[in-house]
Motif scaffolding. Structure first.
Motif, PDB file in Angstrom:
ATOM      1  N   ASP A 196      33.006  43.760  31.636  1.00  0.00           N
ATOM      2  CA  ASP A 196      34.143  42.854  31.749  1.00  0.00           C
ATOM      3  C   ASP A 196      33.660  41.405  31.827  1.00  0.00           C
ATOM      4  OD1 ASP A 196      36.623  41.698  32.248  1.00  0.00           O
ATOM      5  OD2 ASP A 196      37.169  43.110  33.823  1.00  0.00           O
ATOM      6  N   GLU A 197      32.705  41.158  32.698  1.00  0.00           N
ATOM      7  CA  GLU A 197      32.198  39.794  32.871  1.00  0.00           C
ATOM      8  C   GLU A 197      31.489  39.294  31.616  1.00  0.00           C
ATOM      9  OE1 GLU A 197      29.823  40.106  36.362  1.00  0.00           O
ATOM     10  OE2 GLU A 197      31.533  40.613  37.653  1.00  0.00           O
ATOM     11  N   LEU A 198      30.777  40.174  30.947  1.00  0.00           N
ATOM     12  CA  LEU A 198      30.090  39.808  29.711  1.00  0.00           C
ATOM     13  C   LEU A 198      31.079  39.326  28.657  1.00  0.00           C
ATOM     14  CD1 LEU A 198      27.524  39.862  27.841  1.00  0.00           C
ATOM     15  CD2 LEU A 198      28.146  42.240  27.340  1.00  0.00           C
ATOM     16  N   ASN A 199      32.162  40.077  28.484  1.00  0.00           N
ATOM     17  CA  ASN A 199      33.100  39.787  27.407  1.00  0.00           C
ATOM     18  C   ASN A 199      34.070  38.671  27.739  1.00  0.00           C
ATOM     19  OD1 ASN A 199      32.825  41.821  25.050  1.00  0.00           O
ATOM     20  ND2 ASN A 199      32.478  43.035  26.890  1.00  0.00           N
ATOM     21  N   ASN A 200      34.313  38.416  29.012  1.00  0.00           N
ATOM     22  CA  ASN A 200      35.255  37.370  29.399  1.00  0.00           C
ATOM     23  C   ASN A 200      34.564  36.108  29.902  1.00  0.00           C
ATOM     24  OD1 ASN A 200      38.192  38.187  29.126  1.00  0.00           O
ATOM     25  ND2 ASN A 200      37.319  40.035  30.059  1.00  0.00           N
ATOM     26  N   GLY A 201      33.260  36.035  29.732  1.00  0.00           N
ATOM     27  CA  GLY A 201      32.519  34.853  30.127  1.00  0.00           C
ATOM     28  C   GLY A 201      32.572  33.757  29.081  1.00  0.00           C
ATOM     29  N   PRO A 202      31.900  32.654  29.324  1.00  0.00           N
ATOM     30  CA  PRO A 202      31.890  31.555  28.354  1.00  0.00           C
ATOM     31  C   PRO A 202      31.171  31.942  27.073  1.00  0.00           C
ATOM     32  CG  PRO A 202      30.309  31.145  30.114  1.00  0.00           C
ATOM     33  CD  PRO A 202      31.083  32.359  30.522  1.00  0.00           C
ATOM     34  N   LEU A 203      31.530  31.261  25.979  1.00  0.00           N
ATOM     35  CA  LEU A 203      30.878  31.474  24.690  1.00  0.00           C
ATOM     36  C   LEU A 203      29.952  30.307  24.388  1.00  0.00           C
ATOM     37  CD1 LEU A 203      33.778  32.753  22.406  1.00  0.00           C
ATOM     38  CD2 LEU A 203      32.102  34.085  23.697  1.00  0.00           C
ATOM     39  N   GLU A 204      28.724  30.629  24.127  1.00  0.00           N
ATOM     40  CA  GLU A 204      27.749  29.583  23.804  1.00  0.00           C
ATOM     41  C   GLU A 204      28.186  28.834  22.548  1.00  0.00           C
ATOM     42  OE1 GLU A 204      23.003  29.101  22.636  1.00  0.00           O
ATOM     43  OE2 GLU A 204      23.814  31.064  23.213  1.00  0.00           O
ATOM     44  N   GLY A 205      28.211  27.523  22.641  1.00  0.00           N
ATOM     45  CA  GLY A 205      28.556  26.700  21.487  1.00  0.00           C
ATOM     46  C   GLY A 205      30.038  26.444  21.322  1.00  0.00           C
ATOM     47  N   VAL A 206      30.869  27.013  22.201  1.00  0.00           N
ATOM     48  CA  VAL A 206      32.319  26.820  22.106  1.00  0.00           C
ATOM     49  C   VAL A 206      32.788  26.023  23.318  1.00  0.00           C
ATOM     50  CG1 VAL A 206      34.574  27.924  22.007  1.00  0.00           C
ATOM     51  CG2 VAL A 206      32.647  28.947  20.800  1.00  0.00           C
ATOM     52  N   GLU A 207      33.239  24.807  23.094  1.00  0.00           N
ATOM     53  CA  GLU A 207      33.791  23.981  24.169  1.00  0.00           C
ATOM     54  C   GLU A 207      35.308  24.046  24.075  1.00  0.00           C
ATOM     55  OE1 GLU A 207      32.156  20.091  24.110  1.00  0.00           O
ATOM     56  OE2 GLU A 207      30.059  20.778  24.142  1.00  0.00           O
ATOM     57  N   TYR A 208      35.872  25.006  24.773  1.00  0.00           N
ATOM     58  CA  TYR A 208      37.300  25.301  24.672  1.00  0.00           C
ATOM     59  C   TYR A 208      37.782  25.711  26.062  1.00  0.00           C
ATOM     60  CZ  TYR A 208      41.542  27.484  22.619  1.00  0.00           C
ATOM     61  OH  TYR A 208      42.828  27.848  22.280  1.00  0.00           O
ATOM     62  N   PRO A 209      38.298  24.781  26.842  1.00  0.00           N
ATOM     63  CA  PRO A 209      38.675  25.093  28.234  1.00  0.00           C
ATOM     64  C   PRO A 209      39.778  26.136  28.343  1.00  0.00           C
ATOM     65  CG  PRO A 209      39.459  22.911  27.603  1.00  0.00           C
ATOM     66  CD  PRO A 209      38.536  23.365  26.516  1.00  0.00           C
ATOM     67  N   ASP A 210      40.558  26.329  27.266  1.00  0.00           N
ATOM     68  CA  ASP A 210      41.659  27.289  27.294  1.00  0.00           C
ATOM     69  C   ASP A 210      41.268  28.628  26.682  1.00  0.00           C
ATOM     70  OD1 ASP A 210      43.540  25.345  28.358  1.00  0.00           O
ATOM     71  OD2 ASP A 210      43.488  24.419  26.377  1.00  0.00           O
ATOM     72  N   LEU A 211      39.981  28.891  26.525  1.00  0.00           N
ATOM     73  CA  LEU A 211      39.490  30.111  25.884  1.00  0.00           C
ATOM     74  C   LEU A 211      40.066  31.352  26.561  1.00  0.00           C
ATOM     75  CD1 LEU A 211      37.482  31.191  23.715  1.00  0.00           C
ATOM     76  CD2 LEU A 211      35.764  31.272  25.531  1.00  0.00           C
ATOM     77  N   GLU A 212      40.491  32.291  25.742  1.00  0.00           N
ATOM     78  CA  GLU A 212      41.155  33.496  26.247  1.00  0.00           C
ATOM     79  C   GLU A 212      40.246  34.320  27.151  1.00  0.00           C
ATOM     80  OE1 GLU A 212      44.128  36.603  24.229  1.00  0.00           O
ATOM     81  OE2 GLU A 212      42.064  36.848  23.497  1.00  0.00           O
ATOM     82  N   GLN A 213      40.824  34.791  28.237  1.00  0.00           N
ATOM     83  CA  GLN A 213      40.224  35.793  29.108  1.00  0.00           C
ATOM     84  C   GLN A 213      41.291  36.843  29.393  1.00  0.00           C
ATOM     85  OE1 GLN A 213      37.970  34.192  32.589  1.00  0.00           O
ATOM     86  NE2 GLN A 213      38.585  32.207  31.772  1.00  0.00           N
ATOM     87  N   ILE A 214      41.062  38.053  28.956  1.00  0.00           N
ATOM     88  CA  ILE A 214      41.936  39.179  29.283  1.00  0.00           C
ATOM     89  C   ILE A 214      41.082  40.166  30.069  1.00  0.00           C
ATOM     90  CG2 ILE A 214      43.292  41.109  28.395  1.00  0.00           C
ATOM     91  CD1 ILE A 214      44.194  39.375  26.114  1.00  0.00           C
ATOM     92  N   LEU A 215      41.274  40.204  31.345  1.00  0.00           N
ATOM     93  CA  LEU A 215      40.402  40.967  32.228  1.00  0.00           C
ATOM     94  C   LEU A 215      40.582  42.464  32.005  1.00  0.00           C
ATOM     95  CD1 LEU A 215      40.766  38.878  35.503  1.00  0.00           C
ATOM     96  CD2 LEU A 215      39.076  38.634  33.658  1.00  0.00           C
ATOM     97  N   PHE A 216      39.469  43.164  31.845  1.00  0.00           N
ATOM     98  CA  PHE A 216      39.525  44.573  31.488  1.00  0.00           C
ATOM     99  C   PHE A 216      40.025  45.452  32.629  1.00  0.00           C
ATOM    100  CE2 PHE A 216      35.903  44.148  28.113  1.00  0.00           C
ATOM    101  CZ  PHE A 216      36.730  43.375  27.349  1.00  0.00           C
ATOM    102  N   ARG A 217      39.438  45.277  33.811  1.00  0.00           N
ATOM    103  CA  ARG A 217      39.752  46.220  34.887  1.00  0.00           C
ATOM    104  C   ARG A 217      41.226  46.205  35.287  1.00  0.00           C
ATOM    105  NH1 ARG A 217      34.814  44.145  38.422  1.00  0.00           N
ATOM    106  NH2 ARG A 217      35.319  42.331  37.129  1.00  0.00           N
ATOM    107  N   PRO A 218      41.844  45.065  35.537  1.00  0.00           N
ATOM    108  CA  PRO A 218      43.282  45.093  35.819  1.00  0.00           C
ATOM    109  C   PRO A 218      44.114  45.545  34.629  1.00  0.00           C
ATOM    110  CG  PRO A 218      42.467  42.834  35.767  1.00  0.00           C
ATOM    111  CD  PRO A 218      41.272  43.709  35.745  1.00  0.00           C
TER     112      PRO A 218
END
Length: 315
Positions: A196-218
């Motif tokens: 979950d943390e791996l996939n919803n963490g920051p993306l290298e090279g992408v400066e996008y403060p509104d980047l999607e995070q859809i948390l897996f566990r909930p």
């Protein structure tokens, strides 16, 4: 179109190939799906000052809804990669048979500078938030139902939750290497947390403060609760699963490795294929996670199979 100069190192169920996709216009139809008479591409107001970018192409019913994966803009259904074979990509391919619509979820991206055309929202979110947005935009835009839902990766979890929340609206489904709660068990709690943390963490090279995070566990918990209330009906269902692995970086916590995830992923795909008694399970032999790039015809064929079954009243 000018190719993006940098390939991003994105792993798990994220857009691993974002950096190689050609840039697309910010508010127009995607490159492989130009607008024709009766088509639509633009912003739909959904209230509270928010807009959602939507595209609809083709004619006929049932309407097919394409839901892209985590952080993937709707363009993913119509973009070409070097490995994309000749012939139509998914969106225009499906539009030859029936009406098809797709949206940009907030926070999605096509590359380091090609961000969602929908209004930003606070992050993180869960699958239920994405379901609420999709239901609202379909209602406001008066997109006629019933729907055949097609979801890739996290989009697969979203459309299953949609079907459990609004079961009367959904008459068919295609899951494309879909994320699911069935990873829990094959992956232990620590591994799920790391994934979950791996996939919803920051993306290298992408400066996008509104980047999607859809948390897996909930989101998995939401799916389990909804499924208890409304298990998936015996509707036409195709499950498409990758044959080739999606490599993870080395040194992840909790013993999370490519081999561990691939074993769990295969088990979860088998579970998805058991959701209905007449489900069709297809292995994408030449594909890793992004089947729409390497084998778009496989997806088109399975969508058309489900559409024909719905039209004919058969499974």
């Amino acid at each position: 179109m000018k190719a993006l100069g940098k390939r991003l190192a994105i792993v798990g169920v994220l857009a691993a190939m974002l950096g190689a996709i050609p840039a697309a216009p910010a508010a127009a139809a995607t490159p492989d799906s130009p607008l024709k008479k009766g088509d639509f591409a633009g912003l739909v107001g959904i209230g509270h000052g928010r807009t959602i970018y939507m595209e609809c192409h083709g004619r006929g019913g049932p309407t097919v809804i394409l839901e892209a994966g985590l952080r993937s803009r709707s363009d993913f259904w119509a973009e070409r990669m070097p490995e994309t074979p000749p012939g139509p990509t998914v969106l225009p391919g499906v539009a030859k048979t029936t009406r098809v619509c797709t949206i940009d979820r907030p926070g999605t991206t096509l590359g380091p500078t090609e961000f969602s055309r929908s209004s930003p929202v606070p992050m993180p979110r869960t699958a239920a938030d994405a379901v609420a947005d999709l239901h609202t935009v379909l209602k406001v835009a008066k997109v006629p139902g019933p729907y055949v839902l097609v979801g890739h990766s996290t989009g697969g979890l979203i459309i299953r939750l949609y079907a459990a929340t609004y079961p009367r609206e959904v008459v068919g489904m295609v899951l494309v290497d879909a994320l699911s709660e069935f990873l829990q068990g094959p992956l232990d709690r620590a591994q799920i947390a790391a994934y979950d943390e791996l996939n919803n963490g920051p993306l290298e090279g992408v400066e996008y403060p509104d980047l999607e995070q859809i948390l897996f566990r909930p989101s998995f918990a939401e799916m389990r609760r909804a499924d208890r209330r409304h298990p998936l009906a015996d509707i036409p269902l195709s499950v498409i699963s990758r044959a080739l692995p999606l490599p993870l970086p080395a040194g992840l916590p909790a013993g999370l490795t490519t081999a561990v995830v691939e074993r769990a992923w295969r088990k979860s795909q088998d579970k998805l294929a058991q959701l209905t008694p007449n489900a069709v399970h297809v292995i994408a032999e030449r594909s890793s996670h992004y089947v729409m790039f390497s084998q778009p015809k496989l997806i088109i064929d399975q969508v058309n199979r489900v559409v024909r079954a719905v039209r004919g009243g058969a499974l």
